[in-house]
Design an enzyme around this catalytic site. Structure first.
Site, PDB file in Angstrom:
ATOM      1  N   THR A 142      -0.047   7.056  -1.973  1.00 26.60           N
ATOM      2  CA  THR A 142       1.119   7.295  -1.847  1.00 26.60           C
ATOM      3  C   THR A 142       2.487   7.194  -3.085  1.00 26.60           C
ATOM      4  O   THR A 142       1.902   6.395  -3.427  1.00 26.60           O
ATOM      5  CB  THR A 142       1.460   6.004  -0.399  1.00 26.60           C
ATOM      6  OG1 THR A 142       2.985   6.752  -0.314  1.00 26.60           O
ATOM      7  CG2 THR A 142       0.869   5.176  -0.703  1.00 26.60           C
ATOM      8  N   ASP A 143       3.314   7.715  -2.669  1.00 26.96           N
ATOM      9  CA  ASP A 143       4.706   6.919  -3.404  1.00 26.96           C
ATOM     10  C   ASP A 143       4.744   5.344  -3.382  1.00 26.96           C
ATOM     11  O   ASP A 143       5.631   5.137  -3.472  1.00 26.96           O
ATOM     12  CB  ASP A 143       5.660   7.849  -3.295  1.00 26.96           C
ATOM     13  CG  ASP A 143       5.887   8.114  -1.765  1.00 26.96           C
ATOM     14  OD1 ASP A 143       5.529   7.676  -1.403  1.00 26.96           O
ATOM     15  OD2 ASP A 143       7.336   8.877  -2.646  1.00 26.96           O
ATOM     16  N   GLU A 144       4.490   5.220  -1.948  1.00 22.30           N
ATOM     17  CA  GLU A 144       5.123   4.054  -2.002  1.00 22.30           C
ATOM     18  C   GLU A 144       4.421   2.661  -2.509  1.00 22.30           C
ATOM     19  O   GLU A 144       5.303   2.047  -2.000  1.00 22.30           O
ATOM     20  CB  GLU A 144       5.117   3.684   0.071  1.00 22.30           C
ATOM     21  CG  GLU A 144       5.198   4.546   1.017  1.00 22.30           C
ATOM     22  CD  GLU A 144       5.415   3.815   2.394  1.00 22.30           C
ATOM     23  OE1 GLU A 144       5.356   3.279   2.542  1.00 22.30           O
ATOM     24  OE2 GLU A 144       5.599   4.489   2.789  1.00 22.30           O
ATOM     25  N   TYR A 167       0.723  -2.831   3.529  1.00 21.73           N
ATOM     26  CA  TYR A 167       0.290  -0.848   3.688  1.00 21.73           C
ATOM     27  C   TYR A 167       0.407  -0.705   1.948  1.00 21.73           C
ATOM     28  O   TYR A 167      -0.707  -0.040   1.190  1.00 21.73           O
ATOM     29  CB  TYR A 167       1.528  -0.070   4.181  1.00 21.73           C
ATOM     30  CG  TYR A 167       0.742   1.149   3.817  1.00 21.73           C
ATOM     31  CD1 TYR A 167      -0.680   1.678   3.832  1.00 21.73           C
ATOM     32  CD2 TYR A 167       2.082   2.171   3.453  1.00 21.73           C
ATOM     33  CE1 TYR A 167      -0.528   2.995   3.499  1.00 21.73           C
ATOM     34  CE2 TYR A 167       1.354   3.274   3.187  1.00 21.73           C
ATOM     35  CZ  TYR A 167       0.316   4.196   3.642  1.00 21.73           C
ATOM     36  OH  TYR A 167       0.292   5.320   3.248  1.00 21.73           O
ATOM     37  N   LYS A 171      -2.349  -0.128  -1.215  1.00 23.95           N
ATOM     38  CA  LYS A 171      -2.848   1.125  -1.538  1.00 23.95           C
ATOM     39  C   LYS A 171      -2.586   1.663  -2.737  1.00 23.95           C
ATOM     40  O   LYS A 171      -3.257   1.525  -3.834  1.00 23.95           O
ATOM     41  CB  LYS A 171      -1.156   2.627  -1.249  1.00 23.95           C
ATOM     42  CG  LYS A 171      -1.391   2.794   0.607  1.00 23.95           C
ATOM     43  CD  LYS A 171      -2.960   3.759   0.790  1.00 23.95           C
ATOM     44  CE  LYS A 171      -3.448   5.256   0.172  1.00 23.95           C
ATOM     45  NZ  LYS A 171      -4.753   5.841   0.536  1.00 23.95           N
TER      46      LYS A 171
HETATM   47  N1  LIG Z   1       1.302  11.069   6.256  1.00 23.57           N
HETATM   48  C1  LIG Z   1       1.894  10.051   4.883  1.00 23.57           C
HETATM   49  O1  LIG Z   1       3.178  10.622   4.747  1.00 23.57           O
HETATM   50  C2  LIG Z   1       1.641   9.873   3.249  1.00 23.57           C
HETATM   51  C3  LIG Z   1       1.828  10.158   2.146  1.00 23.57           C
HETATM   52  C4  LIG Z   1       1.608   9.854   1.017  1.00 23.57           C
HETATM   53  C5  LIG Z   1      -0.362   8.955   0.737  1.00 23.57           C
HETATM   54  N2  LIG Z   1      -0.750   9.319   2.024  1.00 23.57           N
HETATM   55  C6  LIG Z   1      -2.127   9.031   1.830  1.00 23.57           C
HETATM   56  O2  LIG Z   1      -3.384   9.959   2.519  1.00 23.57           O
HETATM   57  C7  LIG Z   1      -4.009   9.758   3.091  1.00 23.57           C
HETATM   58  C8  LIG Z   1      -4.093  10.327   4.454  1.00 23.57           C
HETATM   59  O3  LIG Z   1      -3.249   9.752   5.347  1.00 23.57           O
HETATM   60  P1  LIG Z   1      -2.838  10.068   6.980  1.00 23.57           P
HETATM   61  O4  LIG Z   1      -1.701  10.507   6.654  1.00 23.57           O
HETATM   62  O5  LIG Z   1      -3.423  11.231   6.817  1.00 23.57           O
HETATM   63  O6  LIG Z   1      -3.377   8.844   7.686  1.00 23.57           O
HETATM   64  P2  LIG Z   1      -3.758   9.204   8.849  1.00 23.57           P
HETATM   65  O7  LIG Z   1      -3.614   7.519   9.354  1.00 23.57           O
HETATM   66  O8  LIG Z   1      -3.548  10.218   9.918  1.00 23.57           O
HETATM   67  O9  LIG Z   1      -5.689   8.929   9.346  1.00 23.57           O
HETATM   68  C9  LIG Z   1      -6.526   8.298   8.188  1.00 23.57           C
HETATM   69  C10 LIG Z   1      -7.770   8.783   9.125  1.00 23.57           C
HETATM   70  O10 LIG Z   1      -8.659   7.471   8.374  1.00 23.57           O
HETATM   71  C11 LIG Z   1      -9.802   7.548   9.461  1.00 23.57           C
HETATM   72  N3  LIG Z   1     -10.294   5.537   8.471  1.00 23.57           N
HETATM   73  C12 LIG Z   1      -9.620   5.026   8.902  1.00 23.57           C
HETATM   74  N4  LIG Z   1     -10.262   3.692   8.423  1.00 23.57           N
HETATM   75  C13 LIG Z   1     -11.702   3.897   8.384  1.00 23.57           C
HETATM   76  C14 LIG Z   1     -12.285   3.611   7.964  1.00 23.57           C
HETATM   77  N5  LIG Z   1     -12.898   2.493   7.418  1.00 23.57           N
HETATM   78  N6  LIG Z   1     -13.836   4.565   7.725  1.00 23.57           N
HETATM   79  C15 LIG Z   1     -13.337   5.715   7.805  1.00 23.57           C
HETATM   80  N7  LIG Z   1     -12.320   6.177   8.264  1.00 23.57           N
HETATM   81  C16 LIG Z   1     -11.314   5.360   8.141  1.00 23.57           C
HETATM   82  C17 LIG Z   1      -8.906   7.495  11.041  1.00 23.57           C
HETATM   83  O11 LIG Z   1     -10.068   7.411  11.362  1.00 23.57           O
HETATM   84  C18 LIG Z   1      -7.600   8.297  10.461  1.00 23.57           C
HETATM   85  O12 LIG Z   1      -8.872   9.565  10.931  1.00 23.57           O
HETATM   86  C19 LIG Z   1      -4.028   8.501   3.682  1.00 23.57           C
HETATM   87  O13 LIG Z   1      -4.765   7.147   2.503  1.00 23.57           O
HETATM   88  C20 LIG Z   1      -2.655   7.724   2.664  1.00 23.57           C
HETATM   89  O14 LIG Z   1      -2.171   6.596   2.352  1.00 23.57           O
HETATM   90  C21 LIG Z   1      -0.165   9.364   3.385  1.00 23.57           C
END
Ligand SMILES: NC(=O)c1ccc[n+]([C@@H]2O[C@H](COP(=O)([O-])OP(=O)(O)OC[C@H]3O[C@@H](n4cnc5c(N)ncnc54)[C@H](O)[C@@H]3O)[C@@H](O)[C@H]2O)c1
Length: 348
Positions: A142-144, A167, A171
């Protein structure tokens, strides 16, 4: 190994971004099988993947990325040749209330995956086992991790890390472990740091689904502080396309920022969504309201709330020819339409 069909371990594929990525990737490529390892925390839902559940090249396994025995077994059972690692605890507010699971999943879980990949693919530092040379680990971040910006400036890949929430700190830690596996062991890794995503299938706890959901249910729409916090919004499919490009063409050991150059204030977003709903969901609007905008309320800011994030995506744009297809106004319209459709399905 069968050179025609490659098997990738996707983690966290039942969450928001992963469940948009899996159908996209299966449709685009015919030579990959995807194994989705997901713990199904409150954030994961297999309904998000209903369109691929019977796909011949898709396999779901429920489990924890921190479970070293399980992860090793999956590598053996499916001859894993690539990892695309989405699984994480991802909600900043939850990380303020209960940070421990963030450290466990985001830090330890990433370590378990990396270490298993190293053991399975490599025989010594900088020496891949014969037949495994092309195997790659793609870490989704993430950019965070870069902290917060003032009124001007953009995050580049060179911006020093300065995470402000549990968080983003978790990351950032995972990004550093990924980096170390490249420099210490020569593991073929790439990392992408993306800005805020939005689109179909996002959990209702996040800003945009909360605004839509509360509006449709005639509940107040809470906006932190003065509402002038800025995020750089990216439609989820544009993120998926960026991941696809970096996974296939990114340079080993490199990081790529992905962002749509779509900076918008939270209050602008809430107002625009309400206007779209006034247009397309007037038939379900509570009779006491003239406009959904009447539901917007400012509430106390959250601790450590970063003021502004914005991504400089020049590297992925120029080196890999990535470009976002959607701007915020086109992407949000599709998103609102999708949620209104879901709302109607649930009501019927
Ligand atoms: N949503 C955003 O805006 C955003 C932006 C940049 C980066 N990201 C990154 O992208 C990735 C996905 O984000 P998202 O928004 O889809 O997240 P989300 O919270 O919607 O989904 C996370 C998924 O991971 C699974 N999970 C959690 N802990 C787990 C574990 N211990 N073992 C196996 N599975 C597990 C959950 O069941 C869920 O299905 C993350 O790494 C997040 O940091 C998200």
């Amino acid at each position: 190994m069968d050179n025609n069909l490659k098997t990738i371990l996707v983690t966290g594929g039942a969450g928001f971004i992963g469940s948009n990525f899996i159908p996209y990737f299966l449709k685009k490529y015919e030579d990959y099988t995807l194994i989705n390892l997901d713990k199904l925390t409150y954030a994961g839902n297999t309904r998000n993947l209903s369109e691929v559940i019977n796909h011949p090249r898709y396999i779901f396994r429920q489990g924890d990325i921190c479970d070293q025995v399980l992860v090793s077994r999956l590598f053996e059972e499916f001859s894993i040749e690539g990892v695309i690692h989405f699984a994480a605890e991802s909600h900043v507010d939850n990380s303020i209330k209960s940070p421990e699971s963030f450290i466990e999943t985001n830090v330890k879980g990433t370590f378990v995956l990396l270490n298993t990949a190293r053991e399975y693919w490599m025989e010594a530092p900088f020496k891949y086992k014969s037949g495994y040379e092309g195997c790659r680990f793609h870490h989704i971040s993430t950019d965070e991790v870069y902290g917060t910006l003032g009124e001007t400036g953009l995050f580049t890949e060179e911006t020093p890390y300065a995470p402000n929430s549990p968080y983003s700190a978790s990351k950032a830690s995972s990004d550093m472990i990924v980096r170390s596996y490249y420099h210490t062991y020569g593991l073929n890794v790439v990392t992408t740091n993306c800005s805020n995503n939005y689109g179909p299938k996002q959990h209702r706890e996040k800003l945009i689904p909360t605004i839509i959901d509360n509006a449709l249910n005639a509940k107040t729409i809470p906006i932190y502080g003065d509402g002038k916090n800025v995020r750089d919004w990216l439609y989820v499919t544009d993120h998926c396309k960026g991941i696809d490009l970096v996974y296939h063409e990114g340079d080993s050991g490199e990081t790529y920022n992905i962002g749509g150059r779509n900076e918008r204030e939270n209050i602008y977003i809430a107002t625009l969504i309400c206007e779209l709903l006034d247009d397309i969901a007037s038939h379900v609007k509570d009779k006491s309201l003239n406009s959904y905008k009447e539901l917007i309320r400012h509430v106390n800011d959250r601790p450590g709330h970063d003021r502004r994030y914005a991504i400089d995506a020049t590297k992925i744009e120029t080196e890999l020819n990535w470009m976002a297809d959607e701007n915020f106004e086109t992407g949000i319209k599709k998103t609102v339409e999708w949620y209104v459709h879901q709302f109607q399905l649930e009501r019927n």
